[in-house]
Motif scaffolding. Structure first.
Motif, PDB file in Angstrom:
ATOM      1  N   GLN A  66       0.821  -1.208   0.000  1.00 58.76           N
ATOM      2  CA  GLN A  66       0.000   0.000   0.000  1.00 58.76           C
ATOM      3  C   GLN A  66       0.864   1.272   0.000  1.00 58.76           C
ATOM      4  O   GLN A  66       0.411   2.334   0.411  1.00 58.76           O
ATOM      5  CB  GLN A  66      -0.929   0.002   1.218  1.00 58.76           C
ATOM      6  CG  GLN A  66      -1.936  -1.135   1.221  1.00 58.76           C
ATOM      7  CD  GLN A  66      -2.942  -1.013   2.359  1.00 58.76           C
ATOM      8  OE1 GLN A  66      -2.963  -0.034   3.096  1.00 58.76           O
ATOM      9  NE2 GLN A  66      -3.794  -2.021   2.495  1.00 58.76           N
ATOM     10  N   LEU A  69       0.089   5.535  -1.482  1.00 51.81           N
ATOM     11  CA  LEU A  69      -1.319   5.738  -1.866  1.00 51.81           C
ATOM     12  C   LEU A  69      -1.643   7.223  -1.747  1.00 51.81           C
ATOM     13  O   LEU A  69      -1.285   7.867  -0.760  1.00 51.81           O
ATOM     14  CB  LEU A  69      -2.244   4.919  -0.971  1.00 51.81           C
ATOM     15  CG  LEU A  69      -2.130   3.390  -1.062  1.00 51.81           C
ATOM     16  CD1 LEU A  69      -3.073   2.728  -0.057  1.00 51.81           C
ATOM     17  CD2 LEU A  69      -2.423   2.903  -2.470  1.00 51.81           C
ATOM     18  N   THR A  73      -7.589   8.145  -0.516  1.00 49.95           N
ATOM     19  CA  THR A  73      -7.760   6.700  -0.637  1.00 49.95           C
ATOM     20  C   THR A  73      -8.594   6.179   0.532  1.00 49.95           C
ATOM     21  O   THR A  73      -8.418   6.604   1.677  1.00 49.95           O
ATOM     22  CB  THR A  73      -6.391   5.987  -0.652  1.00 49.95           C
ATOM     23  OG1 THR A  73      -5.612   6.500  -1.730  1.00 49.95           O
ATOM     24  CG2 THR A  73      -6.563   4.481  -0.819  1.00 49.95           C
ATOM     25  N   GLU A  74      -9.487   5.258   0.243  1.00 49.70           N
ATOM     26  CA  GLU A  74     -10.337   4.703   1.294  1.00 49.70           C
ATOM     27  C   GLU A  74      -9.489   4.047   2.380  1.00 49.70           C
ATOM     28  O   GLU A  74      -8.633   3.201   2.101  1.00 49.70           O
ATOM     29  CB  GLU A  74     -11.304   3.674   0.692  1.00 49.70           C
ATOM     30  CG  GLU A  74     -12.294   3.125   1.704  1.00 49.70           C
ATOM     31  CD  GLU A  74     -13.267   2.133   1.085  1.00 49.70           C
ATOM     32  OE1 GLU A  74     -14.077   1.551   1.825  1.00 49.70           O
ATOM     33  OE2 GLU A  74     -13.208   1.947  -0.158  1.00 49.70           O
ATOM     34  N   HIS A  76      -7.278   5.518   4.117  1.00 48.12           N
ATOM     35  CA  HIS A  76      -6.080   6.350   4.309  1.00 48.12           C
ATOM     36  C   HIS A  76      -6.361   7.714   3.679  1.00 48.12           C
ATOM     37  O   HIS A  76      -5.870   8.016   2.592  1.00 48.12           O
ATOM     38  CB  HIS A  76      -4.845   5.707   3.659  1.00 48.12           C
ATOM     39  CG  HIS A  76      -4.533   4.325   4.137  1.00 48.12           C
ATOM     40  ND1 HIS A  76      -3.909   4.062   5.337  1.00 48.12           N
ATOM     41  CD2 HIS A  76      -4.791   3.119   3.572  1.00 48.12           C
ATOM     42  CE1 HIS A  76      -3.769   2.749   5.489  1.00 48.12           C
ATOM     43  NE2 HIS A  76      -4.297   2.161   4.430  1.00 48.12           N
ATOM     44  N   GLY A  79      -3.457   9.487   2.655  1.00 46.62           N
ATOM     45  CA  GLY A  79      -2.510   8.684   1.894  1.00 46.62           C
ATOM     46  C   GLY A  79      -1.540   7.914   2.776  1.00 46.62           C
ATOM     47  O   GLY A  79      -1.668   7.880   4.007  1.00 46.62           O
TER      48      GLY A  79
END
Length: 297
Positions: A66, A69, A73-74, A76, A79
């Motif tokens: 990950q 990201l 972002t879902e 996070h 990110g």
């Protein structure tokens, strides 16, 4: 005994103290920017204290699948960094370290600076000469260079960085306190205390020190921001907190390698430093105007 030399009862002193605090708060809240600064700082401190309740991620847990990201972002929403650590979590836990460094470093510098300034200003003579020449030696070096030199002797690390910037800050408070004491030591209420047989320690800590607190509070509030920047700068250079510690300076240093592909990794801790330092400056300006309205005029 009051500054006019008149003996007051404890009840009267308490009423006067409450009246002064109420007047101080009335003047302070008139400055909207100072109130905003105080609110921002309070939010940051609360987030740092209750970090485990705000986020369930581990600030040092890596998830390479990950990595990098983008914000939004879902799961996070700010990110992830280069090794998949949640950016929001690291910012919140980083506030613990960065803000703690600022306040603890100022507290240490304040403690020793006040002692040096009080004794140098009150006693004068050879005591003043020796203490202030030591302060002059510290001030002869550029602040950053002196901090780096101290860390070079102690070794890199969070504690060492805190000690270094504390030592660098001592002359600032020592000179402020000494100047205030010089203007107070020959006042009538001090002479009255001497005539009544009060010891030097009682005069220094019970009568002179409380009258130096206004400039000290303002200076300390403004200086916390500088301490946070200094600590972040040392961490950025690899001399302060060490990876993988969640600290804003470390995050800035690690994120600079990804400025082209993921600028938010460095931008977010930079914004946090900016907001905290700005809030402290606004708060310090408000306190300065509230404690001495003549400065604003």
């Amino acid at each position: 005994m009051s500054s006019t030399g008149i003996q007051l009862t404890k009840g009267t002193q308490e009423v006067i103290r409450r009246g002064k605090l109420a007047e101080l708060w009335r003047r302070f809240k008139k400055d909207k920017f100072a109130v905003i600064g105080g609110v921002i700082l309070l939010v940051v401190i609360l987030c740092a204290i209750f970090a485990p309740l705000i986020t369930h991620y581990d600030p040092n847990e890596t998830q390479l699948e990950q990595r990098l990201l983008p914000p939004g972002t879902e799961g996070h929403f700010l990110g992830t960094d280069e090794v998949g650590r949640d950016m929001f979590t690291r910012l919140v836990y980083g506030a613990r370290v960065s803000v703690m460094i600022g306040f603890v470093a100022v507290a240490i510098a304040l403690f020793f600076g006040i002692l040096v300034g009080l004794f140098a200003g009150y006693y004068g003579g050879w005591i003043d000469t020796i203490l202030m020449r030591c302060i002059d030696v510290l001030m002869a070096f550029p602040y950053v260079l002196l901090a780096i030199s101290i860390i070079a002797a102690l070794g890199p690390g969070l504690l060492q960085a805190m000690v270094a910037i504390s030592i660098v800050g001592i002359p600032y408070y020592a000179r402020i306190v000494r100047g205030t004491v010089l203007s107070l030591r020959n006042k009538e209420f001090i002479e009255a205390e001497k005539a009544l047989g009060a010891s030097n320690m009682r005069i220094i800590f019970k009568h002179i020190l409380p009258n130096t607190m206004a400039p000290i509070i303002v200076a300390a509030t403004l200086d916390v921001g500088w301490m946070i920047i200094a600590a972040a700068g040392l961490s950025f250079l690899g001399l302060g907190a060490q990876p993988p510690t969640a600290e804003w300076g470390v995050m800035l240093s690690e994120g600079r390698k990804f400025l082209r592909v993921a600028p938010y990794v460095s931008l977010l801790p930079g914004v946090c430093i900016f907001l905290v330092v700005l809030s402290l400056n606004l708060l310090g300006d408000g306190l300065r105007d509230a404690l001495d309205p003549r400065l604003k005029q």
